[in-house]
Design a protein around this motif. Structure first.
Motif, short mmCIF file in Angstrom:
data_model
loop_
_atom_site.label_atom_id
_atom_site.label_comp_id
_atom_site.label_asym_id
_atom_site.label_seq_id
_atom_site.Cartn_x
_atom_site.Cartn_y
_atom_site.Cartn_z
N GLY A 1 39.65 49.31 45.21
CA GLY A 1 39.77 47.81 44.96
C GLY A 1 40.20 47.60 43.47
O GLY A 1 40.08 48.55 42.61
N GLY A 2 40.19 46.26 43.40
CA GLY A 2 40.63 46.08 42.00
C GLY A 2 42.09 46.11 41.68
O GLY A 2 42.90 46.02 42.58
N ILE A 3 42.29 45.27 40.48
CA ILE A 3 43.42 45.05 39.98
C ILE A 3 43.81 45.56 38.44
O ILE A 3 43.17 45.33 37.75
N ILE A 4 45.14 46.25 38.48
CA ILE A 4 45.45 46.91 37.15
C ILE A 4 47.06 46.37 37.03
O ILE A 4 47.63 46.90 37.71
N ARG A 5 47.12 45.32 36.23
CA ARG A 5 48.25 44.59 36.08
C ARG A 5 48.84 44.12 34.65
O ARG A 5 48.03 44.02 33.87
#
Length: 186
Positions: free
Chosen positions: A74-78
């Motif tokens: 999960g999570g966001i790298i943006r």
């Protein structure tokens, strides 16, 4: 020993950091790990930059040898940027045990395992290779395996909108293999 980092809370925000320098420095704008395990299940890593590799995250095995494991569920790298490789994530393993290890065990190898079961790598950019993720390993000294997806129809890995000036807008893996069960690379 090996580093163990667990990012498992949606309130964790790594934003707006910069790694400066060149020639071996300037890696890991948001986070730098020198061998070990990184587990991401819920967090946001956005708008970080690196003068060299790994705008969001850089993982290295070059000075001390060993293994690197990344588990992302999960999570966001943006919106991270790297002037060289790995806009979102950069993993580099090139430790030569036969030249650098004094224990006499020439059979040691670097192993890199990346499991992207779910989560988002989005709109990251690199002036080199791997806009979303870049994995580079010296095959003489180890192996790299990237597994994307899982058996669930509800958890999806999204690797979208990433850009690289050279190879692999979404993913660049040099010296390893990719296994994809499900997910989106766009």
């Amino acid at each position: 020993g090996d580093c163990q980092i667990k990012l498992d809370n949606e309130n964790i925000l790594i934003k707006g950091n910069k790694a400066s320098g060149t020639s071996g420095n300037g890696n890991g704008g948001g986070l730098f790990v020198e061998k070990g395990t990184l587990e991401i299940s819920a967090c946001t890593i956005i708008e970080n930059s690196a003068d060299n590799n790994g705008g969001g995250i850089a993982l290295r095995v070059e000075r001390i040898g060993g293994d690197v494991t990344v588990n992302m569920t999960g999570g966001i790298i943006r919106d991270n940027t790297a002037k060289a490789n790995g806009g979102g994530i950069d993993i580099y393993a090139d430790y030569n045990f036969t030249e650098n290890d004094t224990s006499g065990d020439a059979n040691k190898k670097n192993d890199v395992v990346v499991n992207l079961e779910a989560g988002t790598l989005e709109n990251n950019s690199a002036n080199g290779n791997g806009g979303g993720i870049n994995i580079a390993i010296n095959e003489n000294n180890g192996t790299a395996v990237m597994n994307i997806g899982n058996d669930s129809s509800t958890l999806i890995s999204n690797i979208t909108g990433n850009v690289a000036s050279n190879f692999g807008g979404g993913i660049c893996i040099n010296g390893g293999s990719v296994n994809m069960t499900n997910g989106i690379i766009n």
